[in-house]
Scaffold this motif. Sequence first.
Motif, PDB file in Angstrom:
ATOM      1  N   GLU A 157       5.140 -28.021 -12.943  1.00  0.00           N
ATOM      2  CA  GLU A 157       5.036 -28.148 -14.231  1.00  0.00           C
ATOM      3  C   GLU A 157       4.831 -29.638 -14.775  1.00  0.00           C
ATOM      4  O   GLU A 157       4.302 -29.732 -15.691  1.00  0.00           O
ATOM      5  CB  GLU A 157       6.392 -27.455 -14.833  1.00  0.00           C
ATOM      6  CG  GLU A 157       6.538 -26.039 -14.477  1.00  0.00           C
ATOM      7  CD  GLU A 157       7.950 -25.465 -14.978  1.00  0.00           C
ATOM      8  OE1 GLU A 157       8.632 -26.426 -15.377  1.00  0.00           O
ATOM      9  OE2 GLU A 157       8.103 -24.441 -14.797  1.00  0.00           O
ATOM     10  N   LYS A 158       5.471 -30.631 -13.871  1.00  0.00           N
ATOM     11  CA  LYS A 158       5.411 -32.142 -14.422  1.00  0.00           C
ATOM     12  C   LYS A 158       3.927 -32.334 -14.217  1.00  0.00           C
ATOM     13  O   LYS A 158       3.387 -33.098 -15.065  1.00  0.00           O
ATOM     14  CB  LYS A 158       6.197 -32.830 -13.777  1.00  0.00           C
ATOM     15  CG  LYS A 158       6.343 -34.339 -14.140  1.00  0.00           C
ATOM     16  CD  LYS A 158       6.735 -34.211 -15.423  1.00  0.00           C
ATOM     17  CE  LYS A 158       8.226 -34.021 -15.637  1.00  0.00           C
ATOM     18  NZ  LYS A 158       8.733 -33.966 -17.051  1.00  0.00           N
ATOM     19  N   GLU A 159       3.181 -31.950 -13.333  1.00  0.00           N
ATOM     20  CA  GLU A 159       1.762 -32.394 -13.115  1.00  0.00           C
ATOM     21  C   GLU A 159       0.882 -31.745 -14.220  1.00  0.00           C
ATOM     22  O   GLU A 159       0.150 -32.427 -14.982  1.00  0.00           O
ATOM     23  CB  GLU A 159       1.279 -31.801 -11.636  1.00  0.00           C
ATOM     24  CG  GLU A 159       1.639 -32.773 -10.511  1.00  0.00           C
ATOM     25  CD  GLU A 159       1.032 -32.134  -9.469  1.00  0.00           C
ATOM     26  OE1 GLU A 159       0.443 -32.928  -8.767  1.00  0.00           O
ATOM     27  OE2 GLU A 159       0.914 -30.945  -9.161  1.00  0.00           O
ATOM     28  N   ASN A 160       1.168 -30.410 -14.518  1.00  0.00           N
ATOM     29  CA  ASN A 160       0.446 -29.779 -15.541  1.00  0.00           C
ATOM     30  C   ASN A 160       0.685 -30.426 -17.020  1.00  0.00           C
ATOM     31  O   ASN A 160      -0.064 -30.530 -17.831  1.00  0.00           O
ATOM     32  CB  ASN A 160       0.717 -28.331 -15.713  1.00  0.00           C
ATOM     33  CG  ASN A 160       0.300 -27.369 -14.825  1.00  0.00           C
ATOM     34  OD1 ASN A 160      -0.737 -27.896 -13.634  1.00  0.00           O
ATOM     35  ND2 ASN A 160       0.853 -26.298 -14.396  1.00  0.00           N
ATOM     36  N   LYS A 161       1.989 -30.882 -17.213  1.00  0.00           N
ATOM     37  CA  LYS A 161       2.297 -31.473 -18.418  1.00  0.00           C
ATOM     38  C   LYS A 161       1.582 -32.816 -18.588  1.00  0.00           C
ATOM     39  O   LYS A 161       1.134 -33.303 -19.702  1.00  0.00           O
ATOM     40  CB  LYS A 161       3.768 -31.962 -18.523  1.00  0.00           C
ATOM     41  CG  LYS A 161       4.123 -32.443 -19.837  1.00  0.00           C
ATOM     42  CD  LYS A 161       5.723 -32.595 -19.928  1.00  0.00           C
ATOM     43  CE  LYS A 161       6.182 -33.160 -21.342  1.00  0.00           C
ATOM     44  NZ  LYS A 161       7.566 -33.337 -21.540  1.00  0.00           N
ATOM     45  N   ILE A 162       1.577 -33.670 -17.538  1.00  0.00           N
ATOM     46  CA  ILE A 162       0.691 -34.851 -17.523  1.00  0.00           C
ATOM     47  C   ILE A 162      -0.951 -34.543 -17.746  1.00  0.00           C
ATOM     48  O   ILE A 162      -1.484 -35.075 -18.506  1.00  0.00           O
ATOM     49  CB  ILE A 162       0.755 -35.679 -16.214  1.00  0.00           C
ATOM     50  CG1 ILE A 162       2.371 -36.069 -16.186  1.00  0.00           C
ATOM     51  CG2 ILE A 162      -0.231 -36.687 -16.235  1.00  0.00           C
ATOM     52  CD1 ILE A 162       2.751 -36.833 -14.785  1.00  0.00           C
ATOM     53  N   ASN A 163      -1.376 -33.550 -17.100  1.00  0.00           N
ATOM     54  CA  ASN A 163      -2.850 -32.915 -17.414  1.00  0.00           C
ATOM     55  C   ASN A 163      -3.046 -32.607 -18.843  1.00  0.00           C
ATOM     56  O   ASN A 163      -4.034 -32.845 -19.168  1.00  0.00           O
ATOM     57  CB  ASN A 163      -3.121 -31.736 -16.437  1.00  0.00           C
ATOM     58  CG  ASN A 163      -3.365 -32.249 -14.826  1.00  0.00           C
ATOM     59  OD1 ASN A 163      -4.040 -33.306 -14.836  1.00  0.00           O
ATOM     60  ND2 ASN A 163      -2.653 -31.401 -13.766  1.00  0.00           N
ATOM     61  N   ALA A 164      -2.124 -32.099 -19.392  1.00  0.00           N
ATOM     62  CA  ALA A 164      -2.128 -31.623 -20.807  1.00  0.00           C
ATOM     63  C   ALA A 164      -2.522 -32.952 -21.709  1.00  0.00           C
ATOM     64  O   ALA A 164      -3.237 -33.108 -22.565  1.00  0.00           O
ATOM     65  CB  ALA A 164      -1.102 -30.729 -21.235  1.00  0.00           C
ATOM     66  N   LEU A 165      -1.504 -33.788 -21.366  1.00  0.00           N
ATOM     67  CA  LEU A 165      -1.597 -35.228 -22.090  1.00  0.00           C
ATOM     68  C   LEU A 165      -2.725 -35.870 -21.799  1.00  0.00           C
ATOM     69  O   LEU A 165      -3.439 -36.605 -22.786  1.00  0.00           O
ATOM     70  CB  LEU A 165      -0.292 -36.125 -21.759  1.00  0.00           C
ATOM     71  CG  LEU A 165       0.829 -35.732 -21.775  1.00  0.00           C
ATOM     72  CD1 LEU A 165       1.864 -36.924 -21.394  1.00  0.00           C
ATOM     73  CD2 LEU A 165       1.156 -35.820 -23.444  1.00  0.00           C
ATOM     74  N   LEU A 166      -3.339 -35.610 -20.832  1.00  0.00           N
ATOM     75  CA  LEU A 166      -4.795 -36.211 -20.339  1.00  0.00           C
ATOM     76  C   LEU A 166      -5.916 -35.342 -21.029  1.00  0.00           C
ATOM     77  O   LEU A 166      -7.332 -35.596 -20.733  1.00  0.00           O
ATOM     78  CB  LEU A 166      -5.124 -36.271 -18.879  1.00  0.00           C
ATOM     79  CG  LEU A 166      -4.468 -37.673 -18.322  1.00  0.00           C
ATOM     80  CD1 LEU A 166      -3.077 -37.908 -18.603  1.00  0.00           C
ATOM     81  CD2 LEU A 166      -4.678 -37.593 -16.823  1.00  0.00           C
ATOM     82  N   GLY A 167      -5.594 -34.184 -21.680  1.00  0.00           N
ATOM     83  CA  GLY A 167      -6.603 -33.233 -21.962  1.00  0.00           C
ATOM     84  C   GLY A 167      -7.652 -32.595 -20.919  1.00  0.00           C
ATOM     85  O   GLY A 167      -8.735 -32.513 -21.279  1.00  0.00           O
ATOM     86  N   ARG A 168      -6.936 -32.128 -19.844  1.00  0.00           N
ATOM     87  CA  ARG A 168      -7.806 -31.727 -18.938  1.00  0.00           C
ATOM     88  C   ARG A 168      -6.976 -30.479 -18.121  1.00  0.00           C
ATOM     89  O   ARG A 168      -5.919 -30.206 -18.534  1.00  0.00           O
ATOM     90  CB  ARG A 168      -7.985 -32.514 -17.927  1.00  0.00           C
ATOM     91  CG  ARG A 168      -6.947 -32.990 -17.013  1.00  0.00           C
ATOM     92  CD  ARG A 168      -7.273 -34.221 -16.072  1.00  0.00           C
ATOM     93  NE  ARG A 168      -6.217 -34.620 -15.188  1.00  0.00           N
ATOM     94  CZ  ARG A 168      -6.270 -35.580 -14.226  1.00  0.00           C
ATOM     95  NH1 ARG A 168      -7.476 -36.391 -14.207  1.00  0.00           N
ATOM     96  NH2 ARG A 168      -5.370 -35.929 -13.504  1.00  0.00           N
ATOM     97  N   TYR A 169      -7.697 -29.510 -17.432  1.00  0.00           N
ATOM     98  CA  TYR A 169      -7.135 -28.461 -17.069  1.00  0.00           C
ATOM     99  C   TYR A 169      -6.253 -28.688 -15.613  1.00  0.00           C
ATOM    100  O   TYR A 169      -6.541 -30.000 -15.289  1.00  0.00           O
ATOM    101  CB  TYR A 169      -8.295 -27.396 -16.516  1.00  0.00           C
ATOM    102  CG  TYR A 169      -8.648 -26.770 -17.807  1.00  0.00           C
ATOM    103  CD1 TYR A 169      -8.112 -25.627 -18.199  1.00  0.00           C
ATOM    104  CD2 TYR A 169     -10.102 -26.963 -18.120  1.00  0.00           C
ATOM    105  CE1 TYR A 169      -8.654 -25.120 -19.386  1.00  0.00           C
ATOM    106  CE2 TYR A 169     -10.678 -26.371 -19.221  1.00  0.00           C
ATOM    107  CZ  TYR A 169     -10.064 -25.321 -19.971  1.00  0.00           C
ATOM    108  OH  TYR A 169     -10.470 -24.614 -20.954  1.00  0.00           O
TER     109      TYR A 169
END
Length: 485
Positions: free
Chosen positions: A262-274
């Motif tokens: 979940e933390k990795e996906n949160k960072i990916n969301a901040l980076l605007g990527r899947y």
Amino acid sequence: MNMMENLKTKKIFALIGLSIILTGCKAPMATVIKDEVKNNLPQNFQQQEEQNAENNSGMTPWRQFFTDPDLVSLIEIALKNNQELLITLQQIEIAKSGVLYQNGKLNPTVAAKLGIGVKKAGRYTSEGAGDATTEIEPGKEMPDPLGNFEGGIRADWEIDIWKKLRTEKEAAIAHYLSTVEGKNFVLSSLIEEVADNYYELLALDNQLDIIQQYTELQKKALEISKIQKQAAAATELAVKKFEAELAKSKAAEYTVRQDITEKENKINALLGRYPQPIVRQKGGFMSTIPQTVYAGIPSQLLANRPDVKQAELELKAAKLDVEAARKEFYPSLEISATLGLEAFKPSYLVKMPESVAYNLVGELAGPLINKSAIKANFQTADAKQIQALYEYDKTILNAYLDIANLMSKVKNMDQYYQLKSAETDALDQSIDIANQLFRNSRADYLEVLMNQRDALDAKMELIEAKQKQLSTVVDIYKSLGGGWK
């Protein structure tokens, strides 16, 4: 007689014009506001050590503040792709268009026009009777119905005699600049959020390693308890207790793995990527030394923090809006002019100067009665001005309190980390002692379990303390206005 009538007419128009001007000048006064919070801003932060004003970490560019290359790479991607930042950039474009719109109102509006129409006037009207007796040429009567063909240019211009339009333009510029500062605040917040989540991810990685190490300890303890049971040195109860503890530690491992995902996906969301793996090096996390942060002096917040500057510019825009709304009570001067060709037949349009038509009108108009809409607009602008002042004061106060709280937190977290580190070292030693005593049947299995649990909790809390240390430094950096430069 005609001269007397002309004089009377001129006097009437003069009185009307004078009444318009006098009535328009009776505009309500705006509320006088004073910025008490800004004027009473303390010279230093509470419990602050003596330091030069130049020592302010908020002025350090973010590429110099963050030294982890993996974190720097993530921030660079976020600054290019983050959706919230991209939305903010479009808000800047909208505000820029508002400035161009207000600037356009200062200049004359010129339009080309073409028209065609037909009109039938009543025979027993002044216009119809006049047309019936008018001849275009000897023996050629005016056509009935009468057509109309025209073409030319029209210009309209509101003369900015009270500088109302210029005030509206200045308000639009202030609002535009506030959106730029808003973008800077989003930049600063985005960098802070990426860094905080990155350190939380590294902390989860290290916690997972600790749980896995604890699981290995439980496996060894379970094996020892089984051997001791066979030798009648321990009971089945000890075996079951260690089995239960092993299952518990394995379950905790899956919980942390989910948190990592979940933390990795949160960072990916901040980076605007899947979703994709986040590149990081977890090995040196516990040895990372937080940067020393210098807070400078409180007055620097007014220039460094984008949210404070944004609130200040919004206050300036609100004041200008009140001024512009007040000038709505004044009369306005508008000039309109037309120049072109007009005739009732297309073939006559080329006959000059007969087909040439022009018009020039100057109009001075001001509100006399039923000014409720203008008053309501003024009162709304006045209330928004007061609201903007409160928002500005709140932003300054919160900025000061943020720094004061975080400076205290940095010191306390440093002490907390040192004590937790000492606790962990002591518990590691107690585990070795308890295991040795348990092997020699001189300690109960409960002592081993309690020591291992305490050691696990202490190590998990130590990792959290390190993460909070690093995140607090990032938070105070952002609160000082760092990150957007």
